[in-house]
Each structure stands twice: as C-alpha cells, then as structure tokens.
Design an enzyme around this catalytic site. Structure first.
Site, mmCIF file in Angstrom:
data_model
loop_
_atom_site.group_PDB
_atom_site.id
_atom_site.type_symbol
_atom_site.label_atom_id
_atom_site.label_comp_id
_atom_site.label_asym_id
_atom_site.label_seq_id
_atom_site.Cartn_x
_atom_site.Cartn_y
_atom_site.Cartn_z
ATOM 1 N N ASP A 80 0.804 -1.217 0.000
ATOM 2 C CA ASP A 80 0.000 0.000 0.000
ATOM 3 C C ASP A 80 0.839 1.271 0.000
ATOM 4 O O ASP A 80 0.302 2.376 0.117
ATOM 5 C CB ASP A 80 -0.938 0.021 1.214
ATOM 6 C CG ASP A 80 -2.131 -0.895 1.024
ATOM 7 O OD1 ASP A 80 -2.440 -1.249 -0.134
ATOM 8 O OD2 ASP A 80 -2.760 -1.266 2.034
ATOM 9 N N HIS A 180 -11.457 7.307 4.983
ATOM 10 C CA HIS A 180 -10.561 8.462 5.044
ATOM 11 C C HIS A 180 -11.314 9.686 4.542
ATOM 12 O O HIS A 180 -12.192 9.572 3.665
ATOM 13 C CB HIS A 180 -9.343 8.278 4.132
ATOM 14 C CG HIS A 180 -8.187 7.574 4.751
ATOM 15 N ND1 HIS A 180 -7.279 6.849 4.011
ATOM 16 C CD2 HIS A 180 -7.748 7.501 6.033
ATOM 17 C CE1 HIS A 180 -6.345 6.348 4.815
ATOM 18 N NE2 HIS A 180 -6.610 6.737 6.040
ATOM 19 N N CYS A 277 -5.339 9.353 -3.329
ATOM 20 C CA CYS A 277 -4.594 8.413 -2.476
ATOM 21 C C CYS A 277 -3.158 8.241 -2.968
ATOM 22 O O CYS A 277 -2.242 8.053 -2.171
ATOM 23 C CB CYS A 277 -5.286 7.056 -2.444
ATOM 24 S SG CYS A 277 -6.800 7.013 -1.467
#
Length: 284
Positions: A80, A180, A277
């Site tokens: 990630d 988020h 992201c």
C-alpha cells in the site's frame, strides 16, 4: 417615480490553475493481501502491470499539466506504499509525518520520513497519535479540514494544529466505505474563496452542518460519485483529476468552469485508492 436599485451580480471566481508539487510512489509491489477497509478483498486477483500502467498515466497527466512530480522508491512487503497521500502532511515546508492504524502499513512511515530528511526538510515531526496524513487532512489554504472516525485519532487534530501552526476543523466520518476524509471530500480551490466537493452522507450530522456553514458554495456529490471513489480527486484550481467513472461529478464541475480529467484507476481501487490516495501534495 423612485428608481429601484438592482442587487449587484454575484461574482463567481474563474477557476485558475497553479503549479503544484507532488510526491508519488510506483505500485511495484502492489497487491491486495490483507483487508483493512471494505474495498479490499484478498481473493480478488490484482494485475500489477495494469496498476503500474494506470499509475504511470496518472503521473504523466500531472506532468502534462505542468506540475512537478517526485518519486519515492517502493519497498517490498509494503503493497500500500503506492498510496503516498497517507505518508505526511506538508504545509509551508513543515512536515508532520504519519502513524498508521493498521500494523501492515506501519513501516511505510519511516521510509517516507527518510525521504523528507534526505531532501533537506528539517522542520519535521513524527506524530504521537494515529495520523494517516492527507488521507484525513485536507488543506484549503486557510484551514486544515481533519477527518476521524475510522483511521486518524481525533487527538491527532490538535497535534496537527500545534505542529503545522494552522487552524484545524474536525469532521467525523460515519460510513466505513469512506474511511478516510479523502474518499469523501477534496479541495477544488484554495485560498480565501476556497471551494470543496464532498459527499454529505459520509459525514455525521454535526459535520455536515459545519461544512454547510463554511462552504455554502460546495459541490455536493451523489451516491454514484462516491461509490466509484469520485471524491478521491486532485485539483490544481482548474484541472480536476477524477476516476473515470465519476461522470456525474465531472459534469457538475465542468458547468462551474473547471476542467475535469478522467483517469482509469480501477486496479488501484481494489485497495480503496484513487488519484488522491496516490498523490501527496507538498505545500510550499
């Protein structure tokens, strides 16, 4: 006969692009081998080559728009790490690092810390509270919008204000799909006339009232926009990079003078990620 004074027309700012400075991390080791949000299914196959191609096109898009993109070296065992927005918050050269809630991501914080140190950032603090950086922090140019509810501790908001020296407004997320802040809200335009886009249903009732009061001209997204992570967008003040499927949001933004740019991030979305992201903005 008395003349009638007509009200002055409201002036709508024309969207203006400004050069941005981004940090990104290639998805060389990208996979979905654990589940820490509702989007992640380890049983779903991941095409790493396709993820890399999508990421490369996103990076190239920024560069075509005139923005500077720096790249950090990915590390094996940290699938990630591609989601660089979670690694730090940078405002006026001050850096507040990250501290991840999921143990699987914890080691990312040190790799990014080292990157900032080697690039000459000296005003750098690593947080004492769980703080997933720009995943839960959005800088409007005047105020730092700060999310909590699933990842970042509410106490981290006060720490961010102390370290970064900017006012912080706390917002509570209530839908686990939008874990988020950057999955439910992004900044379209910064400054005194800042404008945002957001999905109201992702927030608590009190947070919705705060957003309505602060940003009466906000662009409101619908469920379809949110479901493709359409709120995980990146704006330079005029050009707005969105997931390919966020067509409804793109139409509303175009009507306001913004220029939507739709990119395919379908492979990266398997981990609950999108353009934002993958993109940490280094606010000078």
């Amino acid at each position: 006969m008395t003349a009638t004074t007509l009200p002055e027309a409201t002036t709508v700012p024309t969207p203006q692009a400004t050069p941005r400075h981004y940090l990104m991390c290639p998805p060389k080791y990208f996979t979905v081998e654990y589940s820490i949000n509702p989007w992640m299914d380890p049983g779903t196959p991941v095409d790493v080559d396709r993820a890399m191609a999508q990421w490369t096109e996103l990076k190239n898009t920024y560069e075509r728009l005139g923005h500077t993109v720096e790249v950090i070296e990915p590390q094996p065992g940290l699938p990630d790490m591609v989601f660089a927005a979670n690694s730090a918050t940078v405002i006026d050269g001050r850096v507040l690092g990250a501290r991840f809630r999921a143990p699987q991501r914890a080691a990312e914080a040190e790799h990014f810390r080292r990157w900032f140190v080697t690039r000459g950032y000296r005003d750098l603090v690593m947080p004492s509270r769980i703080n997933e950086a720009e995943g839960d922090f959005a800088w409007t140019g005047r105020v730092l919008l700060a999310g909590s509810g699933f990842r970042t501790d509410p106490e981290a908001h006060a720490e961010a204000q102390e370290v970064l020296g900017v006012p912080v407004v706390s917002l509570r997320l209530v839908d686990p799909r939008y874990y988020h802040l950057d999955t439910a809200l992004f900044v379209l335009r910064t400054g005194d006339d800042a404008q945002i886009a957001y999905y109201p249903e992702a927030f608590s009732a009190g947070s919705r009232r705060v957003l309505q009061r602060m940003f009466p001209e906000a662009v409101l997204a619908d469920a379809a926009d949110a479901a493709c992570l359409g709120l995980n967008g990146v704006s330079d003040g005029r050009h707005v990079v969105l997931p390919l499927e966020a067509t409804g949001l793109a139409e509303r933004l175009a009507a306001l003078g913004y220029e939507p740019i739709l990119v395919d991030v379908s492979e990266l979305r398997k981990s609950g990620g999108g353009p934002k992201c993958c993109t940490l903005e280094l606010h000078a």
